[in-house]
Scaffold this motif. Structure first.
Motif, mmCIF file in Angstrom:
data_model
loop_
_atom_site.group_PDB
_atom_site.id
_atom_site.type_symbol
_atom_site.label_atom_id
_atom_site.label_comp_id
_atom_site.label_asym_id
_atom_site.label_seq_id
_atom_site.Cartn_x
_atom_site.Cartn_y
_atom_site.Cartn_z
ATOM 1 N N LEU A 13 41.235 -32.885 26.243
ATOM 2 C CA LEU A 13 40.652 -34.149 25.794
ATOM 3 C C LEU A 13 41.453 -34.825 24.690
ATOM 4 O O LEU A 13 41.585 -36.051 24.663
ATOM 5 N N LEU A 14 41.965 -34.041 23.761
ATOM 6 C CA LEU A 14 42.668 -34.616 22.614
ATOM 7 C C LEU A 14 44.181 -34.523 22.767
ATOM 8 O O LEU A 14 44.917 -34.557 21.776
ATOM 9 N N LYS A 15 44.632 -34.431 24.006
ATOM 10 C CA LYS A 15 46.060 -34.432 24.263
ATOM 11 C C LYS A 15 46.452 -35.822 24.756
ATOM 12 O O LYS A 15 45.918 -36.330 25.749
ATOM 13 N N HIS A 141 48.789 -52.380 15.057
ATOM 14 C CA HIS A 141 48.405 -52.130 16.438
ATOM 15 C C HIS A 141 48.515 -50.629 16.689
ATOM 16 O O HIS A 141 49.552 -50.020 16.391
ATOM 17 N N VAL A 142 47.458 -50.061 17.213
ATOM 18 C CA VAL A 142 47.443 -48.631 17.536
ATOM 19 C C VAL A 142 47.489 -48.492 19.052
ATOM 20 O O VAL A 142 46.623 -49.014 19.764
ATOM 21 N N ASN A 143 48.511 -47.811 19.538
ATOM 22 C CA ASN A 143 48.689 -47.597 20.974
ATOM 23 C C ASN A 143 48.394 -46.146 21.311
ATOM 24 O O ASN A 143 48.845 -45.228 20.606
ATOM 25 N N TYR A 144 47.660 -45.946 22.409
ATOM 26 C CA TYR A 144 47.307 -44.570 22.785
ATOM 27 C C TYR A 144 47.310 -44.425 24.300
ATOM 28 O O TYR A 144 46.862 -45.322 25.024
ATOM 29 N N SER A 145 47.801 -43.282 24.756
ATOM 30 C CA SER A 145 47.743 -42.946 26.178
ATOM 31 C C SER A 145 47.206 -41.536 26.345
ATOM 32 O O SER A 145 47.519 -40.634 25.556
ATOM 33 N N PHE A 146 46.386 -41.351 27.354
ATOM 34 C CA PHE A 146 45.850 -40.033 27.680
ATOM 35 C C PHE A 146 46.900 -39.223 28.432
ATOM 36 O O PHE A 146 47.745 -39.786 29.150
ATOM 37 N N ALA A 147 46.830 -37.906 28.281
ATOM 38 C CA ALA A 147 47.797 -37.027 28.943
ATOM 39 C C ALA A 147 47.627 -37.111 30.453
ATOM 40 O O ALA A 147 46.509 -37.142 30.975
ATOM 41 N N ASP A 148 48.745 -37.116 31.176
ATOM 42 C CA ASP A 148 48.686 -37.130 32.635
ATOM 43 C C ASP A 148 47.978 -35.891 33.172
ATOM 44 O O ASP A 148 47.283 -35.970 34.197
#
Length: 449
Positions: A13-15, A141-148
């Motif tokens: 979840l937090l990756k 600006h905060v950019n975030y992507s979830f782990a594949d």
């Protein structure tokens, strides 16, 4: 929706990956906007925003917020060192609201040449449509992507292949939820309640004005489009088509003119063409104020909270937002930027999950404060079995809503409510010295090592 009941999903979840963009004005040592040329031409990580003096530092994506902040610190030290070497020393302004402004000509549009001339032309258009004063606000600006791996496992549980279409669908859904609930980040991160009188009265300096907003740039005083945008969250193509329709109808000169607090973006340079062709790489929150009480203008807990907020959002369903609810969503963002969070109201859609995992009721209205507390209570329960660090972060945000003295906007008004620019200039100079001293110590340590 994320299947958080699955053990593998819980572990992942937090990756994800973090990236930051930070805007800040170069100023002279007497508190005015610098008129010198951008000192880092061609540097992809140190560019310009609207004006020639407005530095924009952006990091690559990193596996942790700490790594991204370390990279930001390196670029910031590089900038500050260059500003110290100038014939007329400069430093970086530490607030989202600008310092002294002489007049509109004092705000010099960023100058590009040759094949990049279009960037200046675009800014000249913005100057004509919105005025230059609005363009002097700065933020993060905060950019975030979830782990594949996370999304792939989620697709496996859904019984479908993990492909680009699945990933795009995930982020489009997430963008809709963020539009409905993202105003809470404005309320939590607002840190700019005062500004110099020269912003409102040309030629009148050193008066500190309070306009009733905790974050003017996110409020109705900030830069918003001259219409309330509607999005089509059916799928990525529909989402892109809707934005493109605003360009085709000349409501926007380009997609990047769409001033909305949330974007879903491709890897690399943002454009609708790249988004459609490459798919979604990450989601961007554009509403964070510069944090004047942190050395870099970034607070670690606040940017890590963006991850927690997105994980929470991704783990439940909301009712599909109608056109009316989308108009309300824009107003929610503006209302959350008010200083008085008890007088300002919001209306939000509720959870429609069968398991009611988020703990949120159906659609409801209330003050910004009480609704934010409701959201944070839901997050408190959601993250109840996570690490102490995660739980403490949620409590840190809750404290801002339950204890007025913990809000950044209240602290800034108390400390900078008089002599805003003069006191801010002292802070800017102090930050510059501290950052350069730290960089020097670290360089000496590496040489000895």
């Amino acid at each position: 929706m994320l299947h958080i009941e699955d053990d593998t999903i819980k572990k992942l979840l937090l990756k994800g990956k973090f990236g930051f963009e930070l805007e800040s004005h170069r100023i002279t040592m007497d508190g005015h906007l610098a008129h010198t040329a951008h000192p880092f031409p061609g540097d992809p990580h140190i560019s310009r925003d609207f004006s020639e003096d407005q530095i924009e530092i952006n990091t690559s994506p990193y596996d942790t917020a700490e790594e991204a902040i370390d990279a930001m610190e390196g670029y910031m030290a590089q900038v500050q060192e260059a500003l110290c070497r100038k014939d007329r020393q400069e430093c970086l302004w530490p607030f989202s609201n600008p310092p002294y402004i002489k007049n509109e000509r004092d705000i010099r549009i960023a100058q590009y040449y040759g094949e990049e001339r279009e960037n200046t032309t675009y800014r000249e258009f913005l100057s004509d449509r919105y005025g230059r004063y609005l363009m002097t606000y700065s933020g993060i600006h905060v950019n975030y992507s979830f782990a594949d791996e996370l999304l792939a496992r989620n697709a496996e549980i859904d019984g479908v292949p993990y492909d680009r279409a699945y990933k795009d669908r995930f982020y489009v859904d997430l963008a809709e939820k963020a539009a409905a609930y993202g105003w809470v980040l404005v309320a939590l991160m607002a840190a700019s309640p005062v500004m110099d009188s020269s912003f409102f009265q040309q030629g009148v300096y050193d008066g500190t004005d309070f306009c009733g907003m905790a974050s003017p740039r996110c409020s109705e005083l900030g830069y918003w489009n001259q219409f309330s945008p509607m999005f089509d969250y059916t799928d990525l193509d529909a989402y892109v088509d809707k934005i493109q329709s605003y360009v085709d109808e000349e409501m926007l000169v380009a997609a990047r003119e769409l001033y909305y607090p949330i974007r879903i973006k491709p890897a690399g340079k943002y454009s609708l063409e790249a988004l459609r062709e490459q798919g979604v790489d990450h989601i961007e929150f554009r509403m964070y104020d510069l944090h004047p009480f942190s050395p870099l203008g970034l607070n670690l807990r606040d940017v890590k909270f963006a991850q927690l907020f997105l994980v929470w959002l991704a783990s439940f369903r909301i009712e599909r937002m109608s056109g009316g609810m989308q108009v309300q969503a824009v107003q929610n963002f503006k209302n959350a930027a008010h200083y008085d969070l008890d007088a300002a109201k919001v209306t939000v859609p509720g959870c429609i999950c069968e398991n009611e995992i988020c703990g949120m009721p159906k659609r409801f209205s209330g003050s910004v404060r009480e609704t934010a507390i409701c959201i944070l209570e839901s997050m408190r329960a959601f993250f109840g079995e996570f690490s102490i660090e995660v739980r403490d972060n949620v409590e840190y945000q809750m404290d801002k809503m339950t204890d007025e003295s913990k809000r950044y906007a209240v602290q800034v008004r108390r400390e900078y409510g008089e002599g805003f620019v003069r006191r801010g200039l002292s802070l800017a100079q102090k930050r510059q010295r501290q950052l350069l001293q730290k960089a020097s110590r670290e360089a000496e340590g590496k040489e000895r090592g």
